[in-house]
Design an enzyme around this catalytic site. Structure first.
Site, PDB file in Angstrom:
ATOM      1  N   CYS A 133      36.964  41.317  29.321  1.00  0.00           N
ATOM      2  CA  CYS A 133      37.340  41.915  30.601  1.00  0.00           C
ATOM      3  C   CYS A 133      36.115  42.501  31.319  1.00  0.00           C
ATOM      4  O   CYS A 133      36.259  43.382  32.177  1.00  0.00           O
ATOM      5  CB  CYS A 133      38.421  42.971  30.416  1.00  0.00           C
ATOM      6  SG  CYS A 133      39.881  42.327  29.557  1.00  0.00           S
ATOM      7  N   TYR A 190      40.142  36.108  26.356  1.00  0.00           N
ATOM      8  CA  TYR A 190      40.433  35.022  25.421  1.00  0.00           C
ATOM      9  C   TYR A 190      41.919  34.985  25.125  1.00  0.00           C
ATOM     10  O   TYR A 190      42.560  36.024  24.979  1.00  0.00           O
ATOM     11  CB  TYR A 190      39.651  35.225  24.115  1.00  0.00           C
ATOM     12  CG  TYR A 190      40.068  34.292  23.001  1.00  0.00           C
ATOM     13  CD1 TYR A 190      39.731  32.947  23.050  1.00  0.00           C
ATOM     14  CD2 TYR A 190      40.815  34.751  21.914  1.00  0.00           C
ATOM     15  CE1 TYR A 190      40.129  32.074  22.032  1.00  0.00           C
ATOM     16  CE2 TYR A 190      41.205  33.890  20.901  1.00  0.00           C
ATOM     17  CZ  TYR A 190      40.866  32.548  20.969  1.00  0.00           C
ATOM     18  OH  TYR A 190      41.269  31.692  19.980  1.00  0.00           O
ATOM     19  N   SER A 204      45.452  42.938  27.435  1.00  0.00           N
ATOM     20  CA  SER A 204      44.749  42.700  28.701  1.00  0.00           C
ATOM     21  C   SER A 204      45.761  42.364  29.790  1.00  0.00           C
ATOM     22  O   SER A 204      46.823  41.790  29.512  1.00  0.00           O
ATOM     23  CB  SER A 204      43.752  41.552  28.543  1.00  0.00           C
ATOM     24  OG  SER A 204      42.818  41.841  27.529  1.00  0.00           O
ATOM     25  N   GLN A 206      38.155  39.946  34.761  1.00  0.00           N
ATOM     26  CA  GLN A 206      37.021  39.174  34.278  1.00  0.00           C
ATOM     27  C   GLN A 206      37.473  38.226  33.156  1.00  0.00           C
ATOM     28  O   GLN A 206      38.639  37.874  33.073  1.00  0.00           O
ATOM     29  CB  GLN A 206      35.930  40.140  33.797  1.00  0.00           C
ATOM     30  CG  GLN A 206      35.357  41.034  34.892  1.00  0.00           C
ATOM     31  CD  GLN A 206      34.368  40.303  35.788  1.00  0.00           C
ATOM     32  OE1 GLN A 206      33.740  39.334  35.389  1.00  0.00           O
ATOM     33  NE2 GLN A 206      34.239  40.771  37.024  1.00  0.00           N
ATOM     34  N   ARG A 263      43.613  34.589  38.662  1.00  0.00           N
ATOM     35  CA  ARG A 263      44.111  35.945  38.421  1.00  0.00           C
ATOM     36  C   ARG A 263      43.001  36.955  38.705  1.00  0.00           C
ATOM     37  O   ARG A 263      41.823  36.606  38.841  1.00  0.00           O
ATOM     38  CB  ARG A 263      44.582  36.094  36.962  1.00  0.00           C
ATOM     39  CG  ARG A 263      43.478  35.850  35.950  1.00  0.00           C
ATOM     40  CD  ARG A 263      43.807  36.357  34.565  1.00  0.00           C
ATOM     41  NE  ARG A 263      42.773  35.980  33.606  1.00  0.00           N
ATOM     42  CZ  ARG A 263      41.604  36.577  33.479  1.00  0.00           C
ATOM     43  NH1 ARG A 263      41.290  37.591  34.266  1.00  0.00           N
ATOM     44  NH2 ARG A 263      40.722  36.162  32.583  1.00  0.00           N
ATOM     45  N   GLY A 264      43.368  38.224  38.712  1.00  0.00           N
ATOM     46  CA  GLY A 264      42.380  39.277  38.812  1.00  0.00           C
ATOM     47  C   GLY A 264      41.692  39.497  37.475  1.00  0.00           C
ATOM     48  O   GLY A 264      42.123  38.997  36.439  1.00  0.00           O
ATOM     49  N   GLY A 274      50.076  37.933  34.214  1.00  0.00           N
ATOM     50  CA  GLY A 274      50.757  39.053  33.565  1.00  0.00           C
ATOM     51  C   GLY A 274      49.921  39.698  32.480  1.00  0.00           C
ATOM     52  O   GLY A 274      48.777  40.060  32.721  1.00  0.00           O
ATOM     53  N   LEU A 275      50.500  39.806  31.273  1.00  0.00           N
ATOM     54  CA  LEU A 275      49.812  40.518  30.187  1.00  0.00           C
ATOM     55  C   LEU A 275      49.637  39.623  28.970  1.00  0.00           C
ATOM     56  O   LEU A 275      50.374  38.645  28.784  1.00  0.00           O
ATOM     57  CB  LEU A 275      50.570  41.798  29.804  1.00  0.00           C
ATOM     58  CG  LEU A 275      51.955  41.698  29.164  1.00  0.00           C
ATOM     59  CD1 LEU A 275      51.908  41.386  27.674  1.00  0.00           C
ATOM     60  CD2 LEU A 275      52.728  42.998  29.385  1.00  0.00           C
ATOM     61  N   ALA A 276      48.639  39.982  28.156  1.00  0.00           N
ATOM     62  CA  ALA A 276      48.370  39.289  26.890  1.00  0.00           C
ATOM     63  C   ALA A 276      48.193  40.347  25.808  1.00  0.00           C
ATOM     64  O   ALA A 276      47.213  41.090  25.813  1.00  0.00           O
ATOM     65  CB  ALA A 276      47.128  38.420  27.010  1.00  0.00           C
TER      66      ALA A 276
END
Length: 219
Positions: free
Chosen positions: A173, A76, A142, A73, A70-71, A155-157
């Protein structure tokens, strides 16, 4: 017309296994394959983005570190964090007249979180230079995507009610000193549950992207 969207509730799943399944799904999909959203929680794991720098892992621990495609950095994942993976044929959306490119998909993900938090009377916002969603300069959500063959995955977290302490072992990140927060910091803890939050995320995301109720299948 926007294609069918399948919503899958996967429960708790290993990160590496789920990531490999996303890759396989994307590699094998055709022009007729329905888009999917996967709702999942992962046991404790650090994931490093494609361009991730090793120095952002400050203190190695027993928590595994997975090099992802994924994109972004390092971040967790842990139980109590609602993850929403979006497996969408972006190219098909544009062919069907819907204006959806990668930047607009990122914006849609950010806005669905902003609107979900607004449902709890929490004011949150994205940052133009640092993808994700923030509350009072603390990060609550994130984002990270990968596009392959014109299709998205990852996707998202969203931090809902979890142990945030592992974030102290990284620069979240890639940002040194960035503080993390979670929904349970702002509302009654018994209301901060992934099962209560995920339907709001889905409702806002599908409305923003342009799916209608007749096109959504829950599995």
């Amino acid at each position: 017309m926007t294609p069918t969207l399948i919503i899958r509730q996967l429960g708790v799943r290993d990160y590496l296994e789920t990531w490999q399944e996303m890759q396989a799904f994307t590699d094998n999909r055709t022009a007729e394959t329905p888009d999917e959203i996967w709702l999942v929680q992962h046991p404790a794991v650090f994931t490093q983005g494609q361009a991730g720098k090793a120095e952002h892992l400050l203190n190695p621990t027993a928590i595994p570190v997975v090099q992802s495609d994924r994109g972004g950095q390092i971040t967790y994942h842990g139980l109590g964090q609602q993850i929403m993976y979006v497996l969408i044929d972006i190219k098909r959306h544009k062919a069907n007249g819907n204006d959806l490119n990668v930047r607009e998909l990122v914006t849609a993900l950010e806005q669905c979180v902003v609107k979900t938090l607004a449902d709890y009377r929490i004011e949150a916002y994205p940052k133009p230079d640092a993808p994700g969603v923030y509350i009072n300069e603390k990060k609550i959500c994130s984002l990270g995507l990968r596009i392959r063959k014109g299709c998205s995955f990852h996707g998202l977290a969203l931090n809902v009610k979890m142990d945030l302490s592992p974030f102290r072992n990284i620069n979240p990140c890639g940002y040194a000193g960035l503080e993390m927060c979670q929904l349970a910091d702002f509302i009654e803890p018994n209301q901060a549950e992934c099962d209560l939050v995920s339907p709001k995320l889905i409702a806002h995301f599908t409305q923003i992207v342009g799916y209608n109720a007749e096109q959504i299948i829950n599995k």
